[in-house]
Write a protein that holds these residues in place. Sequence first.
Motif, mmCIF file in Angstrom:
data_model
loop_
_atom_site.group_PDB
_atom_site.id
_atom_site.type_symbol
_atom_site.label_atom_id
_atom_site.label_comp_id
_atom_site.label_asym_id
_atom_site.label_seq_id
_atom_site.Cartn_x
_atom_site.Cartn_y
_atom_site.Cartn_z
ATOM 1 N N GLU A 1 0.833 -1.202 0.000
ATOM 2 C CA GLU A 1 0.000 0.000 0.000
ATOM 3 C C GLU A 1 0.868 1.251 0.000
ATOM 4 O O GLU A 1 0.566 2.239 -0.682
ATOM 5 N N ILE A 2 1.953 1.188 0.743
ATOM 6 C CA ILE A 2 2.873 2.334 0.763
ATOM 7 C C ILE A 2 3.483 2.529 -0.620
ATOM 8 O O ILE A 2 3.656 3.652 -1.088
ATOM 9 N N LEU A 3 3.770 1.402 -1.243
ATOM 10 C CA LEU A 3 4.344 1.490 -2.586
ATOM 11 C C LEU A 3 3.390 2.206 -3.546
ATOM 12 O O LEU A 3 3.801 3.055 -4.345
ATOM 13 N N ASN A 4 2.108 1.868 -3.454
ATOM 14 C CA ASN A 4 1.134 2.512 -4.331
ATOM 15 C C ASN A 4 1.080 4.020 -4.108
ATOM 16 O O ASN A 4 0.865 4.783 -5.040
ATOM 17 N N LYS A 5 1.243 4.422 -2.885
ATOM 18 C CA LYS A 5 1.112 5.839 -2.577
ATOM 19 C C LYS A 5 2.387 6.619 -2.868
ATOM 20 O O LYS A 5 2.337 7.793 -3.200
ATOM 21 N N HIS A 6 3.506 5.983 -2.671
ATOM 22 C CA HIS A 6 4.766 6.740 -2.692
ATOM 23 C C HIS A 6 5.781 6.137 -3.652
ATOM 24 O O HIS A 6 6.972 6.113 -3.374
ATOM 25 N N GLU A 7 5.305 5.698 -4.766
ATOM 26 C CA GLU A 7 6.207 5.030 -5.688
ATOM 27 C C GLU A 7 7.244 5.993 -6.271
ATOM 28 O O GLU A 7 8.363 5.597 -6.594
ATOM 29 N N ASP A 8 6.843 7.245 -6.404
ATOM 30 C CA ASP A 8 7.755 8.202 -7.032
ATOM 31 C C ASP A 8 8.672 8.869 -6.025
ATOM 32 O O ASP A 8 9.331 9.858 -6.345
#
Lengths: 928, 329
Positions: A348-355
């Motif tokens: 979920e963190i990856l989805n939010k903060h991928e960039d």
Amino acid sequence: MGDHFQDTGLMFGDLLEYLRQQGFLIGVDSHLRLQKVLGQVSGSCSPDELRTLLCPILATDKKQQAFFYSAFDAYLGLKQFEAVLPEYAELPAGNKDVAEPYTIPLQARRWPYLILGLILAVIVAWASYYRERLAQFTQGGTPAPTALTPTPTPGLATTLTDEPVPELIKPIRWLALFFPPLFLSLYELYLYNRRNLLLRMLNSSHHPYIFPIRPAPPSNSIFESERFYHSARLLKHRQVAELHSLDIPATVNETIKGLGYPSLRFKRASKMPEYLVLIERVAYRDHLSRFCDELIRALEREGLLITRYYYEGDPRVCFAPAPEFLKTNPLLPGAETGKNERAIPLKEILNKHEDCRLLIFGNGEGLVEPITGVKAEWTSIFDQWKERALLTPISPTEWASRELRLSSQFLIAPATLDGLRALVDYYEFNELIPPQKWPRREPPLSLDVDSPDILTSLRIYLGEKPFQWLCACAVYPVLQWELTVYIGSLPHLEQNLASELNILRLIRLPWFRSGFIPKHLRRLLIQELPPEVYKEVRAAIVNLMNQAGQYGEAIEENANQLNVAIPRSLTSILQSSLRNILNIRPKNRIFRDHIFIQFLESRPSMLGLSLPAGLSKIFYPNGNTALRMKLGVRILLTLLISLTVWMAAPQIVRAVKTEQALTAQIITSPAGALPSPLATTSPTPPLNATPSPTATATPVNSPQPQPSPAAVTSTPVAGQTPQEFPSPTTTPVSSEPPPLIIITPTPVSAGTPASLPQPPTPVADGGTEGTAPPERGQTVPLTPSLDTRAICPKVRIRALNVPSFTAQNTISYSLNAEATGGKALQPSRYLWRLSNSQARIIVGQDTPTVSILWPAGNKEAAELTVRVTVTGYNFACPTETSWTVQRVPATDDDKCCASCGELVCCANPGYCISCGECGSVCCNEDEP
Amino acid sequence: MAANEHFRFYIGNGETIDQRGGELPPPEKSIEDNHPAQYIAEKALSDAVNVALMLSQPLLITGEPGTGKTQLAWSIAYELNLNGPLVFNAKTTSSAKDLFYRYDALRHFHDANMRQEQPRFTADDYITYEALGLAILLSCRPGPSRPHLPDGLSGRGPVRSVVLIDEIDKAPRDFPNDILYEIEEMTFTVNETGRSFKVDDKYRPFVLLTSNSEKNLPEAFLRRCIFYDIPFPDKEQLKLIVERRLKLSEEFRKNMLNNAIEHFQEIRDLLLKKKPATAELISWVRVLDRMQIDVRHLRPGQAEALALTYSVIAKNKDDLETIKSTFSN
């Protein structure tokens, strides 16, 4: 207003100030907006309705909104409370929840204490009544059936006074039977109420009031250096974004160059770099985690866009940090378990903060397989982030294969300012330092905690001054980041001790990761601390606690690890608790911080241990002395008290009698008039008469001519002289209820023959009246007798109320003495506090009456010996001093025995005494 | 077709609906009535709106998806007789300029090169005003100084508008910081033409921002906003919302709606990855109404049908399995 809601002069200004301290974004504009809203709605809505009108102005997220509602309720509750109870108008904020039910619960809760007060009043009345009865009994309540007791025997007197009165023993035993259990029941009722409050508190859905105990932040931040600012500046450098836009000037130029043929040129937008930070946290008080946290916060203050998460071992599950104002005392339920933090999967963190740029602060242990040590397969998820780095708190000196393996996926750098610099070099210049090329300047840390050389190892590893810092940290039972930094800034330690290098060395020790130092090691470390430093550290900690809440202006957001929490539910129940909330003075209202309480209440022991663990477990639940004794122990103690009082009832009666006698004698000691029969009789028995009733002589023509058996048995043994007093054991004792020590005056009846000889008048110059003591201000040195370690005080006899002249064989005296320091020794109380230990004063072997042995051949003077023994728990300091008492010479007022010519002083009107020589009776027939 | 299978239009066996003697009903709107008059705002929310109006500051609304954040803009515009709402949907590529206008440089370039024989086009012709830009322009009187507005708006004004900036947390971090000044002063400049526009304070737009709290907004931005988080409605509120939004059969409304809402709350209490919101409830109740399922008193064969309806509520496989396994009995 109290500390909590500080009056700022503006409407709701105190509330806003409180909210600001809790982390709300309150500025001048907030005040302006609030006043504007209030100005527009004034009079058109009730105070309750303001809750939803003011919240949107001040809250900036969901949790602040919830917090505001509760804080506003508390604030409004106070205002209503002030309106209802004007006597509390000076008190600050309260709770809306408590505003309405104030009266009913408080009154309902008062009844146990009213009943207790009533019972106490009854006890006092009862005791007074029996005391009076006892006094009456001792003064005149008991008939003195004996007519004559010709031979005074001190031993007999002593024996008689030792005998208790059965009528008094019974009520005392009833007291012993009922009252200790009654008090225990009331006490248990009180505890029951307290337990109920605690249960309400635990079940409450409200957050407790939290009052932060915050060390003042150090004047210089750990990271305040040119290196840090430089790195932070470079980390803020804008990076190229994915977004493309038409570069119009470039397009126009290219089109012109192409002779009008369209040639589009695009440019990439730039953006502020955003950082996603995952911080490893071994324990709640993990100092390395807090160090990384501080570093991140320092970067945030420099304007970096950072999103923080924590993980515990495995980063696949992270935790979002709870808002600061909802962080609770580490001792509160939920804090240790991260109840206030929301678990978020890494996906979920990856989805939010991928960039974002990924920074992992941790040792990387969770990223490798525990057995094989190879990189875990699931770590491929990190490949989604283009830029990723692992900043490890482990010193490069100790980097090994793990760091090498992880370097294939992450940029490996130490979690230090050097590591930040390496990040900058990587982001800006694409320069990468491989793990094996990091300089290894730090000494290796290899500790064997059980080794006797542990202190030496620590001293070598840390260096002398940081070692003292470690020792100072061991003073407080737990290790906390703020406290550690605070202690490091104390003046007795080296200045600038809390540098990045020293802190890192210190917190890399394993105890700073768990938050606890083993007790045996704490003891060793504290012993290494110089006394003045130990005192300063201890004083600083206590001072820190006392100053809780006074650092509101300079609070760092995260510096609330030492919070003291007061449950809201308590406020709705007890008025006293309400006062606590209103006053908001944590230093005297600490309910929950057991460590703090234990720390403060600890005896002057290094670790605050008062009982061995084995004993503690017997008496206290789980061996925790901070809790009350077990119920069984309490009941046992109560029964013991009952039993003791039951068994000691005779002694109690005797003690009461003795006190009565002593009191009576003291009253009569001043020279001059004899105001009452009680005062006139007891202290002034005639010569050769004992103060026992057996010595009381009824008038010759008394209507009770029959002598009692006591009178018969107390007749002196033939051949005994007054100088040879029989021992108490050999003195015949009457089987009748023994008379008391003080003689009841037997007034001369109206039918007393006028022909009886007049008794002698009292001696005017002292005589039987106790006047000035022979020696005032005499210092009597005491010598320890039992324990040579005991330090005996010097007892100064301030006044010994012994007549210097007497015409009696038995005199009474009172001791008025003082010890070094001026504390008076009260013989009637027997208890005296000396240097924090209780000492018992035994005066004249527990009796204020002594007999004078007139030396044979010299009937004019005798030596009086007074023993003073100061006894403590483990020592006894006896002493004795002597005075010479002269016999009163015969005067004209004295009467001589008609039979043998012996001097008989019968100075008291209405009394008859017997001659010590021949036993003939002399009466003073004057009107008393 | 069984009584409880009247919703099975597609069988998947190659048999046409005509062969089966059935008829596909006309498509229905997912929500019968989405009129702003049906919107119900709790008191705290209305207070927040009033405070924002009082202070002429933007209102930032957060809350679970489906709690009516976006619908609030229509409700405000409807109740206050304001223009709009003018909607700006924030995207990950949005920049501050996009909130006011967009300049179609490519078309301008194309026209300038390819249509040189036609009258010259100015940059004004390639500028499209966006929500906040439109609202500022609409606050001014129509006239030569006001740029050309799209059809339907060209003659309007001065009016006060509601501007909805939806899901601002999706925009880049720079976005809120970049609009601080403009949103406070209600002014903007078109760089391509060099013209600046400022709001007529009498018709200052009401700005409503929504956020799903996916990213933290900058403090400086938050300080300039009025904030309110819409909590999830309780049972009574849910019932009221459903009754207003759906035209339910009388029997279902009287006897089954309460049970359905209670069951929905039980589902929300489960540990789900994505909790169903009001929108899911409305859809689910609509299905239950059509199938006449009383979740507390299932008739024979309805258990399977009820399990099927959980697909309306669950948004992923794991949640669906959780709900089914929990309530299978």
